[in-house]
Design an enzyme around this catalytic site. Sequence first.
Site, mmCIF file in Angstrom:
data_model
loop_
_atom_site.group_PDB
_atom_site.id
_atom_site.type_symbol
_atom_site.label_atom_id
_atom_site.label_comp_id
_atom_site.label_asym_id
_atom_site.label_seq_id
_atom_site.Cartn_x
_atom_site.Cartn_y
_atom_site.Cartn_z
ATOM 1 C CG ASP A 285 -35.852 94.000 -7.534
ATOM 2 O OD1 ASP A 285 -34.840 94.176 -6.973
ATOM 3 O OD2 ASP A 285 -36.604 93.015 -7.503
ATOM 4 C CB ILE A 286 -38.008 90.650 -11.144
ATOM 5 C CG1 ILE A 286 -39.156 89.963 -12.244
ATOM 6 C CG2 ILE A 286 -37.457 89.796 -10.148
ATOM 7 C CD1 ILE A 286 -38.199 88.699 -13.167
ATOM 8 C CG ASN B 250 -28.590 94.294 0.020
ATOM 9 O OD1 ASN B 250 -28.474 94.781 0.937
ATOM 10 N ND2 ASN B 250 -29.402 93.846 -0.909
ATOM 11 N N GLY C 264 -26.218 90.209 1.834
ATOM 12 C CA GLY C 264 -27.579 89.723 1.404
ATOM 13 C C GLY C 264 -27.575 90.139 -0.045
ATOM 14 C CD GLN C 265 -23.489 92.145 -4.213
ATOM 15 O OE1 GLN C 265 -22.464 92.056 -3.496
ATOM 16 N NE2 GLN C 265 -23.176 92.380 -5.457
ATOM 17 C CG HIS D 198 -27.852 95.651 -7.660
ATOM 18 N ND1 HIS D 198 -26.737 94.545 -7.686
ATOM 19 C CD2 HIS D 198 -28.675 95.303 -6.900
ATOM 20 C CE1 HIS D 198 -27.181 93.789 -6.917
ATOM 21 N NE2 HIS D 198 -28.334 94.052 -6.250
ATOM 22 C CG LEU D 199 -26.647 102.307 -5.802
ATOM 23 C CD1 LEU D 199 -26.185 103.763 -6.284
ATOM 24 C CD2 LEU D 199 -26.113 101.999 -4.440
ATOM 25 C CG HIS D 200 -31.880 97.139 -3.817
ATOM 26 N ND1 HIS D 200 -32.892 96.219 -4.174
ATOM 27 C CD2 HIS D 200 -30.465 96.548 -3.568
ATOM 28 C CE1 HIS D 200 -32.285 95.019 -4.081
ATOM 29 N NE2 HIS D 200 -30.724 95.307 -3.890
#
Length: 114
Positions: free
Chosen positions: A30-31, A87, A93-94, A100-102
């Site tokens: 993640d950036i 999300n 909160g997407q 995608h999975l955090h």
Amino acid sequence: MSDCLFCEIVAHRVPASFVTEEEHAVAIRDINPQAPTHVLVMPREHITSADALTPEHDELWAALLRLVQRIARDEDIAGRGYRVVANVGSMGGQTVDHLHLHVLGGRQMTWPPG
Ligand code: AMP
Ligand code: ZN
């Protein structure tokens, strides 16, 4: 989808820090990491969110979870515990509409999430 950031990343048209690449899924850092380990696991295929999954995606969904497990082991967070978050939609909160999975770990997580 050419206007999707994660489709562009999957296609290597936008740079990202790749953790691993598989036939049907990729993982990037993640950036804007929210934990010492913050990896995003996503399918190559453009699927808008977890809510758009159908039974045809069952194998893909399982592959995504297998990849999450592998990353947790490789990042050495599996033993102590970690968090997996999807999300969904704006109230969820997407912000990027490509499933995608955090994978978050390396610090104590709190509940409830913000
Ligand atoms: P979400 O809010 O669940 O849709 O998650 C989107 C995530 O993508 C956020 O945690 C962002 O920090 C992350 N993100 C946005 N742009 C990039 C990028 N170019 N490379 C890596 N991660 C990104
Ligand atoms: Zn996409």
